[in-house]
Design a protein around this motif. Sequence first.
Motif, mmCIF file in Angstrom:
data_model
loop_
_atom_site.group_PDB
_atom_site.id
_atom_site.type_symbol
_atom_site.label_atom_id
_atom_site.label_comp_id
_atom_site.label_asym_id
_atom_site.label_seq_id
_atom_site.Cartn_x
_atom_site.Cartn_y
_atom_site.Cartn_z
ATOM 1 N N LEU A 106 0.802 -1.223 0.000
ATOM 2 C CA LEU A 106 0.000 0.000 0.000
ATOM 3 C C LEU A 106 0.832 1.269 0.000
ATOM 4 C CD1 LEU A 106 -2.882 -0.935 2.469
ATOM 5 C CD2 LEU A 106 -2.933 -0.924 -0.017
ATOM 6 N N SER A 107 2.124 1.153 -0.125
ATOM 7 C CA SER A 107 2.980 2.334 -0.119
ATOM 8 C C SER A 107 2.622 3.265 -1.284
ATOM 9 C CB SER A 107 4.448 1.917 -0.223
ATOM 10 O OG SER A 107 5.291 3.041 -0.125
ATOM 11 N N ASP A 108 2.298 4.521 -0.964
ATOM 12 C CA ASP A 108 1.916 5.543 -1.949
ATOM 13 C C ASP A 108 0.625 5.210 -2.687
ATOM 14 O OD1 ASP A 108 4.216 7.012 -1.337
ATOM 15 O OD2 ASP A 108 5.406 5.903 -2.797
ATOM 16 N N MET A 109 -0.199 4.346 -2.120
ATOM 17 C CA MET A 109 -1.475 3.963 -2.730
ATOM 18 C C MET A 109 -2.591 4.895 -2.250
ATOM 19 S SD MET A 109 -3.066 1.527 -4.608
ATOM 20 C CE MET A 109 -2.230 -0.071 -4.426
ATOM 21 N N HIS A 138 1.823 3.551 4.936
ATOM 22 C CA HIS A 138 2.360 4.466 3.914
ATOM 23 C C HIS A 138 1.410 4.699 2.750
ATOM 24 C CE1 HIS A 138 6.454 2.824 5.452
ATOM 25 N NE2 HIS A 138 6.014 3.802 6.225
ATOM 26 N N ALA A 139 0.119 4.469 2.992
ATOM 27 C CA ALA A 139 -0.872 4.789 1.968
ATOM 28 C C ALA A 139 -1.146 6.295 2.008
ATOM 29 C CB ALA A 139 -2.162 4.019 2.224
ATOM 30 N N ILE A 140 -1.747 6.794 0.918
ATOM 31 C CA ILE A 140 -2.179 8.188 0.863
ATOM 32 C C ILE A 140 -3.685 8.175 1.069
ATOM 33 C CG2 ILE A 140 -2.240 10.302 -0.507
ATOM 34 C CD1 ILE A 140 0.106 9.164 -2.135
ATOM 35 N N VAL A 141 -4.118 8.537 2.265
ATOM 36 C CA VAL A 141 -5.523 8.398 2.631
ATOM 37 C C VAL A 141 -6.305 9.632 2.192
ATOM 38 C CG1 VAL A 141 -7.124 7.808 4.473
ATOM 39 C CG2 VAL A 141 -4.735 7.092 4.645
ATOM 40 N N SER A 142 -7.387 9.399 1.479
ATOM 41 C CA SER A 142 -8.228 10.492 1.008
ATOM 42 C C SER A 142 -8.768 11.297 2.191
ATOM 43 C CB SER A 142 -9.386 9.919 0.187
ATOM 44 O OG SER A 142 -10.051 10.930 -0.538
#
Length: 210
Positions: A106-109, A138-142
């Motif tokens: 999920l990195s940068d997802m 490290h996800a990009i959460v909306s």
Amino acid sequence: MTKLAVISGGLREPSSTRLLAERLEASVRKELGALDITAGSSFVELRPLGHPIIDAMITGFATAALEEAFETVAEADGVIAVTPAFNASFSGLFKSFFDVLPEETLSDMPVLIGATGGTERHSLVLEHALRPMFSYLHAIVSPRGVYAATDDFGAPAQEGSALGRRITTAAADYARLVQGCGSHQRRDAFTEELASMEQLLGGSDGESRR
């Protein structure tokens, strides 16, 4: 084509969690279409994967079905993740799936979060549980998530309802996030670590020859 992976952690059939996931997915695809982005979606239903997830936690090995779910998420350009809420947190099954998901998947997802529960009392699950977990991964959460209580599903399934407005607004934000992030680049933590180690060793060899 932009690929979306929709993860539904519903534990019952029929499932309000799956229903919210479907409405979010439909709204996101509509908003992406307005941005001239064609999207395709794949659903990952966690209920049938309950035993494989627990087995993977115990043994460290994933079954073919669980590997297929991992690959669906890894190949996506964006993830919509929806869980039922229990005691103001996510379900154990939902959390366990992300515990066994390969590192850096999920990195940068870009991730859109959603949750369902019996009453509005559980609505803080979005900010107190889901957002911190995905940020840690490290996800990009909306910026906007969607919580739906049981009473929300009593209203007509349309944009004019309170839940419909929340879904539309969150989907619009998320569509812009997916557009800004572009195609997701898969990361392989093991390969990156190996390359870093080789670089360090190469540098050490160079220093020793001086």
